[in-house]
Design an enzyme around this catalytic site. Structure first.
Site, PDB file in Angstrom:
ATOM      1  CG  ASP A  16      -2.128   0.920   1.027  1.00  0.00           C
ATOM      2  OD1 ASP A  16      -1.938   2.159   0.947  1.00  0.00           O
ATOM      3  OD2 ASP A  16      -3.270   0.412   0.971  1.00  0.00           O
ATOM      4  CE  LYS A  17       1.856   7.400  -4.059  1.00  0.00           C
ATOM      5  NZ  LYS A  17       1.369   8.019  -5.339  1.00  0.00           N
ATOM      6  CB  THR A  20      -3.087   7.698  -0.990  1.00  0.00           C
ATOM      7  OG1 THR A  20      -4.220   6.822  -0.884  1.00  0.00           O
ATOM      8  CG2 THR A  20      -2.141   7.183  -2.049  1.00  0.00           C
ATOM      9  CG  ASP A  33       3.061   4.578  -6.706  1.00  0.00           C
ATOM     10  OD1 ASP A  33       2.138   3.930  -7.237  1.00  0.00           O
ATOM     11  OD2 ASP A  33       3.265   5.785  -6.950  1.00  0.00           O
ATOM     12  CB  THR A  64     -16.494  -0.155  -9.601  1.00  0.00           C
ATOM     13  OG1 THR A  64     -17.727   0.495  -9.309  1.00  0.00           O
ATOM     14  CG2 THR A  64     -15.878   0.527 -10.813  1.00  0.00           C
ATOM     15  CG  ASP A  65     -21.888  -1.099  -9.445  1.00  0.00           C
ATOM     16  OD1 ASP A  65     -21.104  -0.164  -9.190  1.00  0.00           O
ATOM     17  OD2 ASP A  65     -22.950  -1.273  -8.816  1.00  0.00           O
ATOM     18  CD  GLU A  66     -19.173   4.353  -9.344  1.00  0.00           C
ATOM     19  OE1 GLU A  66     -18.966   5.399  -9.987  1.00  0.00           O
ATOM     20  OE2 GLU A  66     -18.982   4.266  -8.121  1.00  0.00           O
ATOM     21  CE1 TYR A 114     -13.019   4.168  -9.026  1.00  0.00           C
ATOM     22  CE2 TYR A 114     -15.412   4.298  -9.133  1.00  0.00           C
ATOM     23  CZ  TYR A 114     -14.263   3.611  -8.784  1.00  0.00           C
ATOM     24  OH  TYR A 114     -14.359   2.380  -8.201  1.00  0.00           O
ATOM     25  CB  SER A 115     -16.902   4.862 -13.999  1.00  0.00           C
ATOM     26  OG  SER A 115     -17.308   5.962 -14.789  1.00  0.00           O
ATOM     27  CE  LYS A 118     -11.299  -0.181 -10.473  1.00  0.00           C
ATOM     28  NZ  LYS A 118     -10.129  -0.847  -9.830  1.00  0.00           N
ATOM     29  CG  ASN A 132     -17.875  -2.862  -0.939  1.00  0.00           C
ATOM     30  OD1 ASN A 132     -17.098  -3.669  -0.459  1.00  0.00           O
ATOM     31  ND2 ASN A 132     -18.463  -3.071  -2.111  1.00  0.00           N
TER      32      ASN A 132
END
Length: 346
Positions: free
Chosen positions: A31-32, A34, A57, A130-132, A155-156, A159, A185
């Site tokens: 994990d970075k 952030t 990273d 994601t579902d997005e 974002y979507s 992804k 979530n």
């Protein structure tokens, strides 16, 4: 198994790490750290002999190569991502870098590692999405694994791009991958910038609870511990090259979610009741998708997974967790963007 989990100090990643250690797996947490990551999320397993942490990273190929060589994992569970739509509207560059370039870098490192070990048949690269990526639904229907991609936010879109890269590395290079696309979530350790933790903490503070637009945007809500169980199941038993939608079978509008939280707090903290008097409708997010809903038949039929909690019980547990863990969320209040309205640049 020894599993390299990327983003294991984040909300969903830490739930996976905690559950995997309980199930007897060995975990390497990359994990970075952030703004949204915190080692307090995995404090309960930090002393376990099967747990190791690596601050790095995923865009740093040399660091990823060294971690793979040092720990020699059996699988990679890739959760590291920038994930807040509002932040992607204000600053898309970080999403392109982490979600697209980072996934590409990790895929190339994984391919070299897998090939260097003689392409073991048991190796898995599990990409969590994601579902997005599917865009916005009308009042009827649900997303299936065959739904065409139609992302609407930075974002979507980032992804969706990473999903395509993972599939391409499987088809072109034979990298053994599985993919999952999950619904919204919620639960313990949820970073306080998303709807449910924001509503809880604003209500506790007696401050206006912001609800975008008319509050009618619909999401399918999935308790994070159920998601963690599903991810580990797909990692171990999912069919190579296959994608699985993971949903909570719990559709609700944003306004319904906020009102349920207020009702729970009315019972648990009656001094502030009625908490729904704090609901405040604010200007909608640019490009706000109207409805998401997951058809989780494939993971149910092929792997036997179902969510263990309904929405009412999950929300009650979540509210109680925030009431019991004030020290955790208080420590995050000063982090950049927490408590502020983001995503208005559009």
């Amino acid at each position: 198994m020894k599993i390299l989990v990327t983003g294991g100090a984040g909300f969903i990643g830490s739930a996976v790490v905690r559950r995997a250690i309980r199930e007897g797996h060995q975990i390497v947490n990359l994990d970075k750290l952030t703004y949204a990551g915190s080692l307090s999320n995995v404090a309960e397993v930090a002393g376990d002999p099967g747990y190791a942490f690596e601050k790095a990273d995923i865009c740093d190929r040399g660091a990823v190569d060294a971690i793979l060589a040092r720990h020699r994992p059996d699988a990679i569970l890739h959760l590291a991502a920038e994930s807040h739509v509002d932040r992607s509207i204000d600053g898309p560059a970080a999403f392109i870098q982490t979600n697209i370039v980072g996934t590409y870098t990790l895929l190339e490192a994984a391919r070299a590692y897998w090939s260097g070990r003689g392409r073991p048949a048991a190796f898995r690269f599990h990409h969590v999405s994601t579902d997005e990526v599917y865009g916005s639904l009308g009042p009827e229907g649900r997303f299936t694994e065959a739904t065409a991609y139609d992302p609407r936010s930075p974002y979507s879109a980032s992804k969706a791009s990473s999903d395509h890269l993972v599939r391409a590395w499987h088809e072109t290079y034979g990298l053994p991958v599985v993919l999952t696309n999950c619904s919204n979530n919620y639960g313990p350790y949820h970073f306080p910038e998303k709807l449910i933790p924001v509503a809880i903490l604003k209500a506790l503070a007696g401050e206006p609870i912001p609800v975008y637009g008319d509050g009618g945007n619909v999401r399918d809500w999935l308790y994070v511990e159920d998601h963690a169980a599903a991810l580990l199941l797909v990692l171990q038993r999912g069919r190579i090259g296959r994608s699985y939608n993971i949903g909570g079978d719990s559709e609700a509008t944003n306004l319904q979610i906020v009102r349920r939280i207020c009702a729970i707090l009315d019972d648990k903290r009656p001094a502030g009741a009625p908490h729904d008097r704090l609901i405040a409708f604010v200007a909608d997010r640019p490009g706000h998708d109207r409805r998401y809903a997951i058809d989780a038949a494939r993971i149910r039929d092929e792997l036997g997974w179902r969510p263990s909690l309904g929405l009412d019980e999950g929300l009650e547990r979540t509210v109680q967790w925030f009431l019991d863990n004030e020290t955790w969320w208080r420590a995050l209040q000063a982090r950049p963007g927490v408590g502020a309205r983001l995503g208005t640049a559009g």
